[in-house]
Design a protein around this motif. Structure first.
Motif: not given
Length: 239
Positions: A164-181
């Motif tokens: 339950e206690n976790y976070f996600i860090s996203i930094d992929v240079e141009g494809l961040d929104f694709d992963i978020v979606k």
């Protein structure tokens, strides 16, 4: 073990940012790790959260998760650059490090390794933009590697379905929104999401990716903090 080049880099970082001398040192670009740590400690009463670091890059330089690793947290790092993946496995053996990228299908894709490693990307469109941009001093493509992709929900199911206690860090240079979606927010509910929401235009102007922010807000999160480069979201039901 930290080699001589890494030691010199760390020495420079400590001169630039005195906070690196503190026991509560920030290893993120703009203190994102300290903000996330505060959220978990003060609102969730959790001092050792787990993490999924997508685009982890280096084991500790400009890392949103090294602070957590150094105090005993463990997580999963996705890093498509073979050299950085090697360093992550060597310097952070307690973590699970996968030399993969994240995408919407299980396949191999061209991964562009740039002269500035922080700009490495799977996005050909982003590489083309770099070559035309004055703001990045025209970084060059050093090599192109075929790297395996994995779906983000596959990772969440395998490593975080009972956590339950976790976070996600996203930094992929141009494809961040694709992963978020692509995240299944009905099944997987990370308490915190930290994602790069900044892009640079050819004229060196800063531009926020408002579509990322709006999308995550509509999935039951609110903006807790914005460091210009990254936006940190917290689930609505936490506060």
């Amino acid at each position: 073990m930290i080699n001589i080049v890494e030691k010199l880099t760390l020495k420079i970082l400590r001169k630039v940012n005195p906070a690196y001398h503190s026991s509560k040192s920030s290893w993120s670009q703009l203190g994102e790790d300290m903000i996330i740590d505060f959220i978990f400690k003060n609102y969730l009463h959790c001092s050792l959260p787990s993490y999924l670091d997508i685009g982890a890059n280096h084991p500790y330089i400009l890392s949103n998760t090294y602070h957590f690793y150094s105090k005993g947290c463990r997580g999963v790092n996705l890093e498509p650059d073979p050299a950085n993946a090697y360093l992550l496995k060597k310097d952070r053996p307690g973590d699970i490090t996968l030399n993969w990228g994240v995408g919407d299908s299980e396949q191999e894709l061209d991964f562009y390794i740039m002269s500035n490693p922080t700009l490495n990307t799977f996005s050909k469109e982003t590489v083309d933009a770099y070559s035309k941009s004055e703001g990045f001093d025209n970084p060059k493509t050093i090599s192109v590697e075929k790297i395996k992709l994995v779906k983000v929900n596959t990772l969440l199911e395998k490593y975080f379905s009972n956590n339950e206690n976790y976070f996600i860090s996203i930094d992929v240079e141009g494809l961040d929104f694709d992963i978020v979606k692509s995240i299944d927010y009905e099944r997987y509910k990370p308490k915190v999401i930290c994602v790069e929401t900044l892009v640079y235009t050819r004229s060196r102007l800063i531009q926020k990716q408002q579509e990322i922010i709006d999308f995550i807000l509509n999935k039951g999160y609110f903006v807790y903090a914005d460091t210009t480069v990254n936006t940190i979201f917290v689930r609505n039901d936490i506060l």
